[in-house]
Design an enzyme around this catalytic site. Structure first.
Site, mmCIF file in Angstrom:
data_model
loop_
_atom_site.group_PDB
_atom_site.id
_atom_site.type_symbol
_atom_site.label_atom_id
_atom_site.label_comp_id
_atom_site.label_asym_id
_atom_site.label_seq_id
_atom_site.Cartn_x
_atom_site.Cartn_y
_atom_site.Cartn_z
ATOM 1 N N LYS A 1 0.809 -1.219 0.000
ATOM 2 C CA LYS A 1 0.000 0.000 0.000
ATOM 3 C C LYS A 1 0.845 1.273 0.000
ATOM 4 C CE LYS A 1 -1.249 -0.219 4.886
ATOM 5 N NZ LYS A 1 0.073 0.208 5.321
ATOM 6 N N ARG B 1 -6.133 3.019 11.470
ATOM 7 C CA ARG B 1 -5.775 1.629 11.733
ATOM 8 C C ARG B 1 -6.630 1.032 12.844
ATOM 9 N NH1 ARG B 1 -0.076 2.007 9.752
ATOM 10 N NH2 ARG B 1 0.789 -0.080 9.595
ATOM 11 N N ARG C 1 12.217 -7.906 2.372
ATOM 12 C CA ARG C 1 12.160 -6.458 2.139
ATOM 13 C C ARG C 1 13.401 -5.744 2.684
ATOM 14 N NH1 ARG C 1 6.778 -2.982 3.567
ATOM 15 N NH2 ARG C 1 7.461 -2.993 5.732
ATOM 16 N N ARG D 1 14.012 -2.841 7.849
ATOM 17 C CA ARG D 1 13.303 -2.149 8.924
ATOM 18 C C ARG D 1 13.328 -3.050 10.143
ATOM 19 N NH1 ARG D 1 7.600 0.015 6.701
ATOM 20 N NH2 ARG D 1 7.020 -0.657 8.788
ATOM 21 N N ARG E 1 2.723 -7.860 14.049
ATOM 22 C CA ARG E 1 2.063 -6.828 13.237
ATOM 23 C C ARG E 1 0.838 -7.398 12.524
ATOM 24 N NH1 ARG E 1 6.634 -4.885 9.552
ATOM 25 N NH2 ARG E 1 5.187 -3.354 8.727
HETATM 26 P P1 AMP Z 1 3.756 1.339 8.479
HETATM 27 O O1 AMP Z 1 4.943 1.975 7.857
HETATM 28 O O2 AMP Z 1 2.458 1.897 7.956
HETATM 29 O O3 AMP Z 1 3.802 -0.181 8.408
HETATM 30 O O4 AMP Z 1 3.778 1.709 10.056
HETATM 31 C C1 AMP Z 1 4.858 1.329 10.867
HETATM 32 C C2 AMP Z 1 4.442 1.352 12.334
HETATM 33 O O5 AMP Z 1 4.055 2.682 12.707
HETATM 34 C C3 AMP Z 1 3.247 0.489 12.705
HETATM 35 O O6 AMP Z 1 3.601 -0.867 12.934
HETATM 36 C C4 AMP Z 1 2.764 1.185 13.981
HETATM 37 O O7 AMP Z 1 3.593 0.866 15.079
HETATM 38 C C5 AMP Z 1 2.992 2.659 13.643
HETATM 39 N N1 AMP Z 1 1.790 3.271 13.009
HETATM 40 C C6 AMP Z 1 1.686 3.769 11.747
HETATM 41 N N2 AMP Z 1 0.448 4.239 11.514
HETATM 42 C C7 AMP Z 1 -0.249 4.046 12.659
HETATM 43 C C8 AMP Z 1 -1.597 4.306 13.054
HETATM 44 N N3 AMP Z 1 -2.482 4.848 12.204
HETATM 45 N N4 AMP Z 1 -1.951 3.948 14.314
HETATM 46 C C9 AMP Z 1 -1.078 3.419 15.185
HETATM 47 N N5 AMP Z 1 0.187 3.130 14.877
HETATM 48 C C10 AMP Z 1 0.617 3.438 13.623
#
Ligand code: AMP
Length: 213
Positions: A13, A88, A127, A160, A171
């Protein structure tokens, strides 16, 4: 036009949201990117967020809701947006609805990138990214010419920290428990569109463009 992109970690995404935003001239906002930047700069939000992110848990709703509210009221999203990684949780989704209503705006569509769990674990374990220019790689689909180094600037590729297998599993569990319910939320609002997130990145991109028309 205002969209949210939904999908499990590793569904693509982030990549797709960025490309679609470019194509349609929309502001792309990735809450994960904003949080990683805050962690890097050791801001107050970053210091709070780090412990949650390292474990693969969600950062508390009030932090994320505050962040998005600032952007909505500050007008940063008023020319059209794609939110990538927000909402989320159900409280985040209901807050977004209220914020947009106050700003006399609304969501046009929630695009769900649909990819099954096995494929997700396979993708996330392959990744890598360049810490200098952020270019992403994915073994074995998109490999760098020289193993372990970026094609663009030669920097050593990194993973990461939250792509480690145990963190990935958490996750995914968090996604199923807290994030999947918002699929039903947007289905009820009649703005949910599901797109298969498998196949070449270009074919997924074209399918999304079709879906948002
Ligand atoms: P992502 O890059 O979107 O996979 O986000 C990485 C991490 O950031 C997630 O595993 C959460 O710990 C945190 N995170 C990102 N967006 C949110 C959100 N909307 N609500 C809570 N935690 C978030």
């Amino acid at each position: 036009m205002n969209f949210v992109f939904l999908g499990p970690p590793g569904s693509g995404k982030g990549t797709q949201a960025m490309k679609v935003a470019q194509e349609l001239n929309l502001t792309h906002l990735s809450t994960g990117d904003v949080l990683r930047e805050a962690v890097k700069n050791q801001t107050e939000v970053g210091l709070t967020a780090k412990a949650y992110m390292d474990k693969g848990d969600l950062v508390p709703d009030e932090v994320l809701i505050g962040m998005i509210k600032d952007k909505v009221t500050g007008g940063e999203l008023s020319d059209g947006f794609i939110l990538d990684g927000f909402p989320r949780t159900i409280p985040q989704a209901t807050s977004l609805k209220e914020m947009l209503k106050e700003a006399e705006a609304n969501l046009d569509k929630a695009i769900l990138l649909d990819v099954d769990d096995e494929e997700i674990v396979r993708r996330l374990s392959g990744r890598w990214f360049c810490p200098e220019c952020s270019e992403g790689y994915n073994y074995p689909v998109k490999m760098p010419e020289k193993a372990g180094f970026c094609d663009k600037d030669g920097a050593e590729l990194k993973r990461r920290p939250d792509d480690e297998e145990s963190v990935v599993r958490n996750r995914l569990e968090v996604y199923e428990k807290l994030t999947e319910p918002i699929i039903g939320f947007y289905a009820k609002e009649s703005i949910l569109t599901s797109v298969k997130g498998v196949g070449s990145p270009d074919s997924v991109f074209n399918a999304i463009l079709e879906a948002v028309k």
